[in-house]
Design an enzyme around this catalytic site. Structure first.
Site, PDB file in Angstrom:
ATOM      1  N   LYS A   1      51.336  34.013   1.450  1.00 21.36           N
ATOM      2  CA  LYS A   1      51.617  33.818   2.867  1.00 21.36           C
ATOM      3  C   LYS A   1      53.131  33.906   3.084  1.00 21.36           C
ATOM      4  O   LYS A   1      53.913  33.293   2.353  1.00 21.36           O
ATOM      5  CB  LYS A   1      51.087  32.447   3.313  1.00 21.36           C
ATOM      6  CG  LYS A   1      50.982  32.267   4.818  1.00 21.36           C
ATOM      7  CD  LYS A   1      50.243  30.978   5.163  1.00 21.36           C
ATOM      8  CE  LYS A   1      50.121  30.828   6.672  1.00 21.36           C
ATOM      9  NZ  LYS A   1      49.408  29.574   7.048  1.00 21.36           N
TER      10      LYS A   1
ATOM     11  N   GLU B   1      35.009  20.930  10.306  1.00 21.87           N
ATOM     12  CA  GLU B   1      34.993  19.887  11.336  1.00 21.87           C
ATOM     13  C   GLU B   1      33.704  19.078  11.327  1.00 21.87           C
ATOM     14  O   GLU B   1      33.726  17.850  11.493  1.00 21.87           O
ATOM     15  CB  GLU B   1      35.213  20.520  12.713  1.00 21.87           C
ATOM     16  CG  GLU B   1      36.605  21.058  12.948  1.00 21.87           C
ATOM     17  CD  GLU B   1      36.845  22.439  12.352  1.00 21.87           C
ATOM     18  OE1 GLU B   1      37.993  22.919  12.392  1.00 21.87           O
ATOM     19  OE2 GLU B   1      35.867  23.043  11.837  1.00 21.87           O
TER      20      GLU B   1
ATOM     21  N   ARG C   1      32.861  22.451  17.234  1.00 17.73           N
ATOM     22  CA  ARG C   1      32.121  22.854  16.041  1.00 17.73           C
ATOM     23  C   ARG C   1      31.394  21.664  15.410  1.00 17.73           C
ATOM     24  O   ARG C   1      30.623  21.845  14.475  1.00 17.73           O
ATOM     25  CB  ARG C   1      33.096  23.471  15.031  1.00 17.73           C
ATOM     26  CG  ARG C   1      33.767  24.732  15.557  1.00 17.73           C
ATOM     27  CD  ARG C   1      35.137  24.964  14.929  1.00 17.73           C
ATOM     28  NE  ARG C   1      35.096  25.197  13.508  1.00 17.73           N
ATOM     29  CZ  ARG C   1      35.075  26.404  12.930  1.00 17.73           C
ATOM     30  NH1 ARG C   1      35.072  27.487  13.671  1.00 17.73           N
ATOM     31  NH2 ARG C   1      35.060  26.528  11.620  1.00 17.73           N
TER      32      ARG C   1
END
Length: 639
Positions: free
Chosen positions: A283, A371, A399
């Site tokens: 990243k 979640e 979610r």
């Protein structure tokens, strides 16, 4: 930008020889850095997939072939290469290109990808559709990160991939990150997962030879694959979860070697059956500041592209962010109450739970992008006596809707839900606006639902929520800064279900919930100023009462009765969808008790999704800014 300047669409990219692709990748990376230094967005994720993006559009015939991105944080290079380079300066701006890929914007954007873990399921649907419609030449590729792979939906998709006839290619972009570091067993598994390159090459050549000779018909393919997997497990001394699900695994490979990527993708392109290509990426790759601090540079704001210095607003007189007030208060409460624990689905820095995590790592839990699990995990701890503070962004709490009902509310468990980024969030747009939590949760039994108007109220609600016998307790607050310079205050209980009168008046009653009430305060202040400055304004400007309701459930019925008896015009103001929220609750109570005042509801619409722009711009568009509230106040009902 000699090469990039001549590329508007992927067709132009495919005209380049492979030897020029490394130079193009560098130009694309420089272009992203230059643009995001002045127009902030998600930097590090997109830098990490530059080579993969170029390779995908080089090998595959997009948009006829489908590339399904998982989370649009990584898709800036994709946007630039698919006809939007000239418009990229408008990214995340009102009326500009969208913050995340969307089929509503471009045919190259195959699916919505603002939330994580949906790429495998969506791509499998497209692969099956292609087969059923006879489009056998269409290739479908899902690109999913290792962080998103912790989401349950990704595993549901993988389970179905293994049992449905398809030729899907899943690319696992493994950088050991989501926004913060990836966590959990899958992270550890991927760190150790490896397959001998020589074995991969031999397996691939053998498979193609058998297929070309007609010695690998479909009825024998699975048996041969199982034998192959057994041999590989013996050689590698490890089991491969993907092979075990009949998804053929290849990797890991260097995700920044563009020539190697192109070669591998060409080899896999026409291979039948589901496949997974495992790539190791970094990243922020290619930009040193982002490589050194990937969490900060996920979305760094404005910065100097040459020095990497972030242009951060260091004004000491600027209020703290609500998330930081939450983080400091949570630690304060946890020091006082040993039963308190913290839970977050992959957002410890985003929600500031990292403050408690630093001092109490054994009492804070980052469960990854999961979640639903975060909620049920919290419910399990609450069942046995702990008090979890479960912090989820409001939009992501969608979610976990069933988990909130079935695993917490139904058992009346003492879980404190802190929904960050509630209401309009700004530039991240419709996938991230916290529009629906109030309306969705209000009908659920046992829930207490509250929203603080300022930082002091947030602290007091957090204190109240952890007191004994409070049951499931929802506290919602917005993204960004509060309104108080001195945010610390004594931690005192607020009686559940009570609001407060902030301003008295005789003509109009405004009922607000949450920090949007500060816009009401400003509106009333402007109206009072108009009265003081103009001699005839007093007769034209209504006298306004303002009530901060604090609680949507249970709602303060004493306040409702007071305003019902006194006012013919009532205005409700909420930073959420107005259908089903505060305005609906007030309407229902008035109807149930035989009152019929004129009620004006201000909130987000339910007829369309609110797009992206600054918070101020979007509040004006949906009618929640100060001027819109003044207009609503001054529209007196006919007597």
């Amino acid at each position: 930008m000699e090469l990039l300047n001549n590329i508007k669409y992927p067709d132009d990219l495919r005209k380049l020889p492979v030897d020029q692709l490394p130079e193009l990748c560098q130009e694309l990376r420089d272009d992203i850095v230059k643009e995001l230094s002045v127009n902030p967005g998600h930097l590090a994720s997109s830098l990490g997939v530059v080579e993969l993006t170029v390779a995908l559009h080089y090998v595959y015939n997009t948009p006829e072939d489908r590339i399904v991105w998982d989370v649009g944080h990584q898709a800036y290079g994709h946007k630039i290469l698919t006809g939007r380079r000239e418009q990229f300066c408008t990214n995340r701006k009102l009326g500009g290109i969208r913050p995340f890929p969307s089929p509503l914007e471009s045919e190259y954007d195959t699916f919505a990808c603002g939330h994580a873990s949906n790429s495998v399921s969506a791509a499998l649907g497209m692969a099956v559709a292609a087969q059923l419609e006879g489009k056998n030449d269409r290739h479908v590729v899902a690109v999913i990160g290792d962080g998103a792979l912790s989401g349950g939906l990704a595993f549901e998709g993988l389970n179905n991939v293994s049992s449905s006839p398809n030729d899907l290619l899943i690319i696992l972009n493994d950088n050991n990150m989501s926004i913060d570091r990836s966590v959990g067993g899958m992270k550890q598994y991927l760190l150790g997962l490896n397959t001998n390159k020589t074995y991969n090459a031999i397996k691939f050549r053998t498979t193609r030879w058998l297929h070309n000779k007609g010695l690998m018909p479909d009825d024998r393919k699975k048996g041969i694959q199982r034998l192959s997997n057994a041999i590989k497990s013996a050689i590698a001394h490890q089991q491969n979860i993907f092979d075990g699900m009949n998804v053929r695994y290849f990797g890991p490979f260097d995700g920044h070697n563009i020539k190697e990527l192109v070669r591998i993708l060409y080899q896999l392109k026409d291979m039948k059956g589901p496949k997974l290509l495992h790539l190791h990426t970094q990243k922020g790759h290619g930009y040193a500041p982002a490589e050194k601090d990937v969490t900060t540079w996920h979305a760094p704001g404005k910065f100097d592209p040459e020095t990497g210095e972030r242009l951060v607003d260091k004004d000491p007189n600027k209020p703290q962010k609500y998330q930081d007030v939450f983080g400091h208060t949570l630690l304060e409460l946890a020091k006082q109450n040993p039963k308190i624990v913290g839970v977050t689905p992959a957002m410890p820095s985003g929600c500031s739970m990292n403050i408690m995590m630093k001092e109490m790592p054994d009492r804070t839990f980052d469960v990854g992008i999961a979640e639903g699990h975060a909620v049920t995990f919290s419910g399990g701890m609450a069942k046995d006596g702990l008090i979890p503070f479960c912090n989820i962004y409001s939009a992501f709490s969608q979610r976990a809707f069933d988990n909130i009902i079935h695993d917490v509310a139904m058992l009346n468990l003492h879980v404190v839900f802190c929904f960050d980024r509630a209401g309009i969030v700004g530039e991240d747009g419709p996938t991230h606006h916290g529009a629906f939590d109030l309306a969705a949760l209000r009908p659920i039994p046992n829930l207490t639902i509250a929203s603080p108007m300022d930082e002091h109220e947030l602290r007091r609600l957090m204190y109240t929520a952890q007191l004994p016998d409070k049951g499931p307790f929802v506290i919602r607050y917005p993204r960004g800064g509060g309104v108080l310079l001195d945010w610390r205050c004594p931690l005192e209980e607020i009686k559940v279900g009570t609001g407060r009168k902030l301003h008295d008046g005789d003509d109009v009653a405004v009922l607000s919930i949450g920090p949007i009430g500060n816009n009401v305060t400003q509106a009333i202040s402007d109206l009072q100023l108009a009265i003081s400055q103009e001699t005839n304004a007093k007769s034209q400007v209504p006298s306004v009462a303002h009530y901060d309701m604090r609680f949507l459930k249970p709602i303060d019925e004493d306040i409702l009765e007071e305003v019902a008896k006194k006012f013919k015009h009532i205005i409700t103001v909420e930073n959420g969808v107005k259908s089903g929220g505060l305005g609906s609750a007030v309407l229902e109570w008035m109807s149930d008790h035989g009152y019929s005042p004129r009620i004006t509801r201000l909130g987000m619409p339910d007829t369309e999704f609110v797009e992206h722009g600054t918070v101020d711009e979007l509040q004006h568009i949906v009618g929640l800014d100060k001027d819109s509230i003044i207009k609503a106040i001054c529209q007196q009902p006919s007597i």
